[in-house]
Write a protein that holds these residues in place. Structure first.
Motif, short mmCIF file in Angstrom:
data_model
loop_
_atom_site.label_atom_id
_atom_site.label_comp_id
_atom_site.label_asym_id
_atom_site.label_seq_id
_atom_site.Cartn_x
_atom_site.Cartn_y
_atom_site.Cartn_z
N LYS B 116 0.83 -1.20 0.00
CA LYS B 116 0.00 0.00 0.00
C LYS B 116 0.87 1.26 0.00
CE LYS B 116 -3.16 1.79 3.33
NZ LYS B 116 -2.67 1.60 4.70
N GLY B 117 2.03 1.14 0.64
CA GLY B 117 2.92 2.29 0.73
C GLY B 117 3.38 2.81 -0.63
N LEU B 118 3.52 1.91 -1.60
CA LEU B 118 3.95 2.35 -2.93
C LEU B 118 2.89 3.26 -3.54
CD1 LEU B 118 5.56 -0.80 -4.56
CD2 LEU B 118 6.65 1.09 -3.36
N GLU B 120 0.71 4.97 -1.90
CA GLU B 120 0.69 6.23 -1.15
C GLU B 120 1.83 7.14 -1.57
OE1 GLU B 120 0.62 5.24 2.99
OE2 GLU B 120 -1.58 5.06 2.97
N ALA B 121 2.99 6.54 -1.85
CA ALA B 121 4.13 7.36 -2.28
C ALA B 121 3.81 8.04 -3.61
CB ALA B 121 5.38 6.50 -2.40
#
Ligand SMILES: Nc1ncnc2c1ncn2[C@@H]1O[C@H](COP(=O)(O)OP(=O)(O)OP(=O)(O)O)[C@@H](O)[C@H]1O
Ligand SMILES: [Mg+2]
Lengths: 241, 217
Positions: B116-118, B120-121
């Motif tokens: 998920k962080g990708l 968000e980035a």
């Protein structure tokens, strides 16, 4: 003020995580946010670029009102860089491509210019030699510096950091903090959620202590670390020693 | 009784030709089902309740009924109410629909396995969702799904043998015909099995090579 937060509330379902946050950040200021786990620090930070949506309260950042009817959130986010605890570098792109992506796709910068800017940024974070490798070959500290360079490539006016060194091996923390220090010295406006009290003490203009969704206390590093006024602040800081 | 392959050697070209039918039926239904699967997945991942409901229902029904029964429904069932497809089309339609449900699930699992962080980035950099999807999520997503897709391709290829029940001249029905002609039952079917096996192994090998060349990160 480059950031103004008024009456910010945020809930996840029934759980109210932010219970009315008011805060201002001046241009060029470095604000460190400290507080126990689960107190809402990340949520607060993520509300500042609307990565987390909120229904109650006002946030103005870099001239944009986040909840304004005509606000283009992508335009806001171009002006606000963010660095995550887990780096989130794009694994399928070489280091330099990580940095060039947003300027080229969002900023409409030419490939040549994006590359030139990327190399300048890599030099700034001390990773010129890593331009053409994939992130999987880097240490955590190096990945985080790539992430910082990637955020800076959009030439933001504000940088948000969410525990940028918490996932790092102790020996690579210093390099990341050095880069952040340098940024602060250059006058970047920064909001840094951190457990690095040494960094907060040395670099912050102002420290903000959060607990259970409210700002309990704020002041200069000297005020917060030498003579905290609230019991909760005292308890939190004494546990760290 | 001894094994004797000499009798069946002359039939090898016939078998290879039938193998090719099996392969191209698989290729077409894999490609068509893959495209359909993308839409089923998008419907499932969309914000619209009706679309979610439809694609969930579609996936569940297809994954919980035998492919053979699906094929009978298309060939005999629809035929009985005047909608006639020849064996080739029936098999293509059946395998395409069947494959689409499985690939939709493979896409869903692969995309949701991208951290998920990708995403968000990408969002935090100011990229609109379509750009984040295209430049940030897609490649890691494809890497995630490739092994499962390869597996699905092989399963589909082996399933193409059901074409034999409605006399599509693919490999299995050709083996049955040759068996009744030569009565070399063990030889015919073991050579047939070997052809299936070698083809599947080649596909798996090709996929692994592709993976190594395409994803160097
Ligand atoms: N997406 C989410 N859905 C539901 N609850 C969430 C979500 N994100 C955070 N929370 C909850 O909100 C509260 C505050 O979380 P937050 O991550 O802001 O805390 P934090 O101060 O950053 O903590 P830490 O120091 O551990 O990072 C926690 O109780 C957490 O479980
Ligand atoms: Mg946090």
């Amino acid at each position: 003020m480059i950031i103004t937060v008024e009456g910010l509330h945020k809930s996840f379902g029934k759980l109210e995580v932010l219970k009315g946050i008011d805060c201002e950040v001046a241009e060029g200021e470095v604000l460190c946010v400290i507080g126990p786990s689960g107190s809402g620090k990340s949520t607060f930070l993520r509300c500042l670029n609307f990565l987390e949506s909120f229904r109650e309260g006002q946030v103005t950042i870099s001239g944009h009102n986040l909840t304004g009817a005509k606000t283009n959130l992508n335009a806001v986010r171009r002006d606000v860089g963010m660095v995550f605890q887990s780096f989130n570098v794009f694994p399928h792109m070489k280091v330099i491509d990580n940095i060039m992506l947003a300027p080229m796709k969002v900023g409409k910068v030419s490939r040549v210019d994006a590359h030139a800017r990327g190399m300048v940024l890599l030099e700034k974070v001390g990773l010129t030699s890593k331009a053409d490798v994939y992130p999987s070959t880097l240490s955590g500290g190096q990945m985080q510096r790539v992430a910082i360079a990637r955020a800076l490539a959009m030439e933001p006016t504000v940088m948000l950091f969410d525990e940028p060194t918490s996932a790092l091996d102790p020996e690579t923390v210093g390099d990341v903090l050095d880069v952040m220090k340098k940024l602060a010295e250059e006058g970047m406006t920064m909001v840094v959620v951190t457990h690095e009290m040494g960094f907060a003490r040395e670099v912050a203009d102002r420290v903000l202590f959060m607990d259970a969704g409210v700002i309990v206390e704020e002041g200069t590093p000297a005020q917060i670390f030498e003579s905290p006024q609230h019991v909760r602040t005292q308890t939190f800081l004494s546990k760290l020693l | 009784m001894t094994l004797y392959f000499g009798d069946i050697l002359p039939y090898l070209p016939v078998m290879l030709k039938a193998l090719w039918v099996s392969i191209y039926v698989t290729l077409i239904s894999f490609a068509a089902g893959g495209v359909l699967g993308i839409f089923i997945y998008l419907a499932k991942a969309s914000r619209f309740k009706a679309l979610q409901l439809f694609s969930n229902g579609y996936i569940e029904v297809i994954r919980n009924t035998p492919l053979l029964v699906q094929l009978y429904l298309i060939y005999f069932g629809l035929g009985s109410i005047g909608i006639n497809f020849n064996p080739l089309w029936s098999v293509l339609i059946g395998m395409t629909l069947n494959n689409s449900a499985y690939t939709a699930e493979i896409f869903r699992a692969g995309i949701s396995a991208v951290p998920k962080g990708l995403r968000e980035a990408g969002t935090a950099l100011g990229m609109p969702f379509h750009q984040t999807f295209r430049y940030v999520i897609l490649k890691p997503g494809i890497r995630n799904v490739l092994p499962a897709l390869t597996n699905q391709f092989i399963v589909l290829f082996l399933f193409s043998s059901i074409g034999s029940v409605i006399a599509l001249d693919e490999l299995t029905s050709t083996l049955q015909n040759l068996n009744s002609q030569t009565l070399r039952t063990l030889e015919i079917f073991s050579v047939g099995a070997l052809l299936y096996f070698l083809t599947s192994a080649a596909i798996a090998f090709g996929s692994r090579i592709t993976e190594r060349l395409a994803f160097r990160w």
